[in-house]
Design a protein around this motif. Structure first.
Motif, short mmCIF file in Angstrom:
data_model
loop_
_atom_site.label_atom_id
_atom_site.label_comp_id
_atom_site.label_asym_id
_atom_site.label_seq_id
_atom_site.Cartn_x
_atom_site.Cartn_y
_atom_site.Cartn_z
N HIS A 93 0.21 -4.23 -12.13
CA HIS A 93 0.99 -4.37 -10.82
C HIS A 93 -0.02 -5.45 -9.93
N HIS A 98 -2.36 -4.22 2.05
CA HIS A 98 -1.62 -3.56 2.93
C HIS A 98 -1.45 -1.80 2.21
N ASP A 155 1.28 1.52 -3.51
CA ASP A 155 0.90 1.02 -5.06
C ASP A 155 -0.18 0.07 -4.87
N HIS A 156 -0.77 0.05 -3.65
CA HIS A 156 -1.61 -1.22 -3.22
C HIS A 156 -2.93 -0.53 -2.48
N ASP A 195 1.98 -8.31 -1.27
CA ASP A 195 3.37 -8.35 -1.69
C ASP A 195 3.73 -9.20 -0.53
N HIS A 243 2.84 -7.91 -10.08
CA HIS A 243 3.99 -7.22 -9.27
C HIS A 243 5.36 -7.38 -10.09
MN MN Z 1 3.91 -3.15 -3.75
#
Ligand code: MN
Ligand code: NI
Length: 235
Positions: free
Chosen positions: A13, A55, A59-60, A150, A200
């Protein structure tokens, strides 16, 4: 790609670990425990010196709180995200905002814009987490790495090139929630790095952009594409 002594590991990711020449460990978007693409399913056992968060999406943000509590790294994020982390007991936050730079763990960290959204889901509520961002990291050996977070492609990526000249760009290509391969190739033409590493993608079925497709789109740009495997380290 010449890292001049840095070690760069992709943990699936947007999660990257960079070991600098002084032995300091930097994590960007440290998502381990719930990350389907990470070969490491628990938070790092060894020390972590610096955590950068792009952010507030899960998932971050990932396991940042647990990592901060265990290892006490400096944690860098945008002001509002850091305020939330501090409320959660993260002690060593160093909040900043877009366009600014600060030094931590022998890295010059510049926070740059990203075109995305940012919020934290908690107890059925969406909490404002400030603006999403990317980071340009200038390491002690002079190597400059841009982690885009992202983002959609945006023309001010050209400013990132003009101001910081990143050698290596880590760009999302998965589509749906970020730019896809075609848009990411346009980002490469604006950023003009020596090397680009896609990220990602492939984590969930919704992220349909592939490295092969991305390679096809950047073919004529004269930029080296390095496709890493989750868990792989480049020295
Ligand atoms: Mn993301
Ligand atoms: Ni996101």
């Amino acid at each position: 790609m010449d890292l001049q002594g840095l070690k760069l590991t992709w943990l699936g990711h947007s999660n990257f670990r960079i070991l600098n020449t002084g032995g300091q460990v930097v994590l960007i978007d440290p998502w381990f425990t719930e990350n389907p693409a990470s070969p490491e399913k628990s938070i790092p056992k060894k020390k972590v010196d610096l955590v950068l968060i792009t952010h507030g999406h899960f998932d971050h943000l990932g396991d940042a709180i647990e990592i901060a509590k265990k290892h006490g790294p400096k944690v860098i994020g945008i002001f509002e995200l850091c305020a939330w982390l501090q409320k959660k007991g993260v002690e060593n936050c160093s909040p900043m905002n877009l366009g600014g730079s600060q030094s931590a763990a022998d890295v010059r960290v510049t926070m740059v814009p990203a075109r995305h959204s940012s919020g934290i889901q908690e107890d059925g509520q969406m909490i404002y987490a400030g603006e999403p961002c990317g980071y340009v990291m200038e390491f002690e050996n002079g190597v400059k790495i841009y982690h885009a977070g992202d983002t959609a492609v945006f023309s001010d990526m050209q400013l990132i090139h003009e101001l910081y000249r990143p050698d290596i760009a880590l760009l999302p290509i998965g589509d749906h929630y970020t730019m896809g391969p075609r848009e990411a190739a346009c980002a490469v033409s604006l950023l003009r790095p020596k090397t680009v590493i896609p990220m990602h993608f492939g984590t969930f079925p919704a992220l349909t952009g592939t490295a092969d497709e991305f390679k096809k789109h950047v073919e004529d740009l004269g930029v080296e594409v390095v496709v890493m495997k989750p868990g792989q380290t480049i020295e």
